[in-house]
Enzyme design. Structure first.
Site, PDB file in Angstrom:
ATOM      1  N   GLY A   8      -0.953  -1.919   1.435  1.00 48.75           N
ATOM      2  CA  GLY A   8      -1.433  -3.247   1.065  1.00 48.75           C
ATOM      3  C   GLY A   8      -0.928  -4.273   2.067  1.00 48.75           C
ATOM      4  O   GLY A   8      -0.268  -3.924   3.044  1.00 48.75           O
ATOM      5  N   THR A  10       1.284  -6.560   1.425  1.00 46.08           N
ATOM      6  CA  THR A  10       2.726  -6.825   1.241  1.00 46.08           C
ATOM      7  C   THR A  10       3.512  -5.531   1.347  1.00 46.08           C
ATOM      8  O   THR A  10       4.402  -5.389   2.175  1.00 46.08           O
ATOM      9  CB  THR A  10       2.973  -7.431  -0.164  1.00 46.08           C
ATOM     10  OG1 THR A  10       2.268  -8.660  -0.253  1.00 46.08           O
ATOM     11  CG2 THR A  10       4.453  -7.669  -0.401  1.00 46.08           C
ATOM     12  N   SER A  12       3.635  -1.204   1.491  1.00 45.74           N
ATOM     13  CA  SER A  12       2.962   0.082   1.733  1.00 45.74           C
ATOM     14  C   SER A  12       3.604   1.079   0.795  1.00 45.74           C
ATOM     15  O   SER A  12       4.799   1.388   0.919  1.00 45.74           O
ATOM     16  CB  SER A  12       3.159   0.500   3.192  1.00 45.74           C
ATOM     17  OG  SER A  12       2.500  -0.438   4.022  1.00 45.74           O
ATOM     18  N   GLY A  99     -12.637  -4.669   0.277  1.00 49.11           N
ATOM     19  CA  GLY A  99     -11.293  -4.109   0.478  1.00 49.11           C
ATOM     20  C   GLY A  99     -11.238  -2.681  -0.042  1.00 49.11           C
ATOM     21  O   GLY A  99     -11.673  -2.415  -1.178  1.00 49.11           O
ATOM     22  N   ASP A 101      -8.836  -0.965  -1.151  1.00 50.80           N
ATOM     23  CA  ASP A 101      -8.049  -0.822  -2.393  1.00 50.80           C
ATOM     24  C   ASP A 101      -8.900  -1.205  -3.598  1.00 50.80           C
ATOM     25  O   ASP A 101      -8.812  -0.598  -4.658  1.00 50.80           O
ATOM     26  CB  ASP A 101      -6.762  -1.638  -2.334  1.00 50.80           C
ATOM     27  CG  ASP A 101      -6.999  -3.133  -2.046  1.00 50.80           C
ATOM     28  OD1 ASP A 101      -8.092  -3.494  -1.580  1.00 50.80           O
ATOM     29  OD2 ASP A 101      -6.057  -3.910  -2.290  1.00 50.80           O
ATOM     30  N   ARG A 102      -9.754  -2.201  -3.402  1.00 47.01           N
ATOM     31  CA  ARG A 102     -10.644  -2.626  -4.495  1.00 47.01           C
ATOM     32  C   ARG A 102     -11.663  -1.530  -4.786  1.00 47.01           C
ATOM     33  O   ARG A 102     -11.963  -1.224  -5.941  1.00 47.01           O
ATOM     34  CB  ARG A 102     -11.369  -3.924  -4.123  1.00 47.01           C
ATOM     35  CG  ARG A 102     -10.456  -5.113  -3.966  1.00 47.01           C
ATOM     36  CD  ARG A 102     -11.231  -6.332  -3.487  1.00 47.01           C
ATOM     37  NE  ARG A 102     -12.298  -6.700  -4.417  1.00 47.01           N
ATOM     38  CZ  ARG A 102     -13.237  -7.611  -4.138  1.00 47.01           C
ATOM     39  NH1 ARG A 102     -13.235  -8.226  -2.947  1.00 47.01           N
ATOM     40  NH2 ARG A 102     -14.170  -7.914  -5.024  1.00 47.01           N
TER      41      ARG A 102
HETATM   42  N1  LIG Z   1       9.827  -3.545  -4.789  1.00 49.99           N
HETATM   43  C1  LIG Z   1       9.126  -4.677  -4.631  1.00 49.99           C
HETATM   44  N2  LIG Z   1       9.327  -5.454  -3.570  1.00 49.99           N
HETATM   45  C2  LIG Z   1       8.582  -6.580  -3.404  1.00 49.99           C
HETATM   46  N3  LIG Z   1       7.655  -7.021  -4.257  1.00 49.99           N
HETATM   47  C3  LIG Z   1       7.457  -6.277  -5.349  1.00 49.99           C
HETATM   48  C4  LIG Z   1       8.160  -5.084  -5.599  1.00 49.99           C
HETATM   49  N4  LIG Z   1       7.706  -4.553  -6.740  1.00 49.99           N
HETATM   50  C5  LIG Z   1       6.789  -5.373  -7.199  1.00 49.99           C
HETATM   51  N5  LIG Z   1       6.633  -6.426  -6.382  1.00 49.99           N
HETATM   52  C6  LIG Z   1       5.661  -7.489  -6.626  1.00 49.99           C
HETATM   53  O1  LIG Z   1       4.419  -6.875  -6.261  1.00 49.99           O
HETATM   54  C7  LIG Z   1       3.741  -7.655  -5.285  1.00 49.99           C
HETATM   55  C8  LIG Z   1       3.145  -6.713  -4.276  1.00 49.99           C
HETATM   56  O2  LIG Z   1       2.314  -5.864  -5.039  1.00 49.99           O
HETATM   57  P1  LIG Z   1       1.376  -4.836  -4.299  1.00 49.99           P
HETATM   58  O3  LIG Z   1       0.328  -4.436  -5.269  1.00 49.99           O
HETATM   59  O4  LIG Z   1       2.204  -3.784  -3.671  1.00 49.99           O
HETATM   60  O5  LIG Z   1       0.753  -5.746  -3.163  1.00 49.99           O
HETATM   61  P2  LIG Z   1      -0.183  -5.290  -1.959  1.00 49.99           P
HETATM   62  O6  LIG Z   1      -0.981  -4.111  -2.445  1.00 49.99           O
HETATM   63  O7  LIG Z   1      -0.975  -6.537  -1.726  1.00 49.99           O
HETATM   64  O8  LIG Z   1       0.750  -4.967  -0.845  1.00 49.99           O
HETATM   65  C9  LIG Z   1       4.772  -8.534  -4.646  1.00 49.99           C
HETATM   66  O9  LIG Z   1       4.131  -9.744  -4.271  1.00 49.99           O
HETATM   67  C10 LIG Z   1       5.798  -8.720  -5.762  1.00 49.99           C
HETATM   68  O10 LIG Z   1       5.436  -9.829  -6.578  1.00 49.99           O
HETATM   69  C1  LIG Z   2      -8.376  -8.926  -1.107  1.00 46.72           C
HETATM   70  C2  LIG Z   2      -7.313  -8.052  -0.464  1.00 46.72           C
HETATM   71  C3  LIG Z   2      -6.582  -8.773   0.629  1.00 46.72           C
HETATM   72  C4  LIG Z   2      -6.321  -7.618  -1.528  1.00 46.72           C
HETATM   73  O1  LIG Z   2      -5.393  -6.777  -0.909  1.00 46.72           O
HETATM   74  P1  LIG Z   2      -3.906  -6.573  -1.492  1.00 46.72           P
HETATM   75  O2  LIG Z   2      -3.622  -7.723  -2.423  1.00 46.72           O
HETATM   76  O3  LIG Z   2      -3.971  -5.283  -2.233  1.00 46.72           O
HETATM   77  O4  LIG Z   2      -3.010  -6.518  -0.326  1.00 46.72           O
HETATM   78  C5  LIG Z   2      -7.986  -6.771   0.123  1.00 46.72           C
HETATM   79  O5  LIG Z   2      -8.745  -6.156  -0.879  1.00 46.72           O
HETATM   80  C6  LIG Z   2      -8.870  -7.091   1.296  1.00 46.72           C
HETATM   81  O6  LIG Z   2      -8.399  -7.204   2.412  1.00 46.72           O
HETATM   82  N1  LIG Z   2     -10.211  -7.233   1.042  1.00 46.72           N
HETATM   83  C7  LIG Z   2     -11.152  -7.481   2.095  1.00 46.72           C
HETATM   84  C8  LIG Z   2     -11.990  -8.690   1.721  1.00 46.72           C
HETATM   85  C9  LIG Z   2     -12.793  -8.478   0.441  1.00 46.72           C
HETATM   86  O7  LIG Z   2     -12.462  -7.569  -0.341  1.00 46.72           O
HETATM   87  O8  LIG Z   2     -13.763  -9.239   0.231  1.00 46.72           O
HETATM   88  K   LIG Z   3      -2.993  -3.710  -3.969  1.00 47.99           K
END
Ligand SMILES: Nc1ncnc2c1ncn2[C@@H]1O[C@H](COP(=O)(O)OP(=O)(O)O)[C@@H](O)[C@H]1O
Ligand SMILES: CC(C)(COP(=O)(O)O)[C@@H](O)C(=O)NCCC(=O)O
Ligand SMILES: [K+]
Length: 279
Positions: A8, A10, A12, A99, A101-102
């Site tokens: 993601g 934030t 991985s 995205g 993930d979506r």
């Molecule tokens: N171990 C962690 N470290 C940092 N943030 C965490 C952790 N566990 C949960 N979070 C929360 O989860 C969010 C990131 O969620 P995640 O679904 O992994 O994001 P992404 O898929 O966008 O990388 C962070 O913004 C924080 O609020």
């Molecule tokens: C919207 C997101 C940034 C969410 O990603 P995440 O919060 O999981 O890091 C990701 O799904 C993305 O990069 N989407 C591409 C743009 C779109 O889905 O319209």
């Molecule tokens: K995510």
């Protein structure tokens, strides 16, 4: 072993799964970074026979990660957002831009529940809808809790909302900056999810089961009035459905899938909407 990666913006996240028993052996998360070097935090690839990747990181980061992995792992599967998969029709005008993930969440939700509302509370909060026939409608993107907090620049970035705190405590006006911020962003997130869900179910004339995933799912879940299930491994579920490798996966089973939540009736959703219009 199978290594599943959910990269993601934030975090991985990785998960090691036993290819025979389908048992989850270990999991972890590392901060998403520009370049990928195996470090202490990435499992030893010698025991890995296959990798499955969902990534929203920049293409170059993904390409480099895949190149690194292909040198050491026999099978590397990279998930892409496609026009159609597993009975789901991608609702994006340009399907490849949704995205990954979506898309993985939508596929997992549909495989589990048929029509569904898939909410991923990560860096962004994404809300996707798939109708009972498999038509993905597209969705909504809202800043995640951490991004909302950072954008305020009030120095409360590192003060997370306590996942155990009482939900209604978060409904009270904050009497310190950190509470004013945490209560505000929490209400912004849950209000958006509750309202968006009701509006789309009303438009489409169907009450959809909701699944919640992502790092902030537990915090957000307490404020979501809609009946829902929290499924931490929902994105991984999309990888299992897209690239089934184990016996259980080939039978359509996804690890950690919750029982499908029973939605409230459409009438109740519509009554709730009408009431909120009165306010
Ligand atoms: N171990 C962690 N470290 C940092 N943030 C965490 C952790 N566990 C949960 N979070 C929360 O989860 C969010 C990131 O969620 P995640 O679904 O992994 O994001 P992404 O898929 O966008 O990388 C962070 O913004 C924080 O609020
Ligand atoms: C919207 C997101 C940034 C969410 O990603 P995440 O919060 O999981 O890091 C990701 O799904 C993305 O990069 N989407 C591409 C743009 C779109 O889905 O319209
Ligand atoms: K995510």
């Amino acid at each position: 072993m199978i290594l599943d990666l959910d990269i993601g913006n934030t975090l991985s996240k990785w998960r090691l799964k036993d290819a025979e028993s389908s048992e989850i052996r270990s999991r972890g998360a590392v901060w998403t970074r520009e370049e990928w070097r195996p470090g202490a935090d990435i499992p030893n690839l010698d025991v890995v026979e296959a990798v499955r990747i969902s990534s929203v990181a920049r293409a170059t980061v993904l390409e480099e990660t895949v190149a690194l992995l292909r040198r050491q792992v026999r099978q590397v599967y990279v998930a892409r957002s496609t026009p159609e998969a597993l009975g789901v029709i991608n609702g994006y005008e340009e399907p490849g831009r949704l995205g990954v993930d979506r898309w993985m969440g939508a596929l997992a939700g549909y495989q589990l529940a048929g029509g569904c509302c898939a909410v991923d509370c990560g860096s962004a909060i994404t809300i996707d809808f798939v109708l009972p026939g498999g038509v993905h409608l597209g969705g909504f993107i809202v800043p995640g809790l951490r991004l909302m907090k950072e954008s305020l620049k009030l120095g409360t970035r590192n003060v997370a909302i306590d996942p155990e705190s009482e939900a209604d405590a978060l409904l009270e006006p904050g009497r310190r900056t950190v509470d004013a911020v945490n209560h505000g962003i929490y209400m912004a997130a849950v209000s958006a999810i509750n309202r968006i869900y009701s509006e789309v179910c009303d438009q489409q004339g169907v009450a959809l089961p909701m699944m919640l995933t992502g790092g902030d799912a537990r915090v957000v879940s307490r404020g979501v009035q809609v009946p829902h299930a929290v499924w931490p491994d929902m994105v991984y579920g999309g990888l299992e459905a897209s690239f089934p490798l184990t016996f259980a996966e080939r039978a359509g089973k996804m690890s950690g899938a919750p029982s499908v939540p029973e939605p409230v009736s459409l009438e109740k959703i519509r009554a709730g909407l009408a009431f909120s219009m009165l306010l």
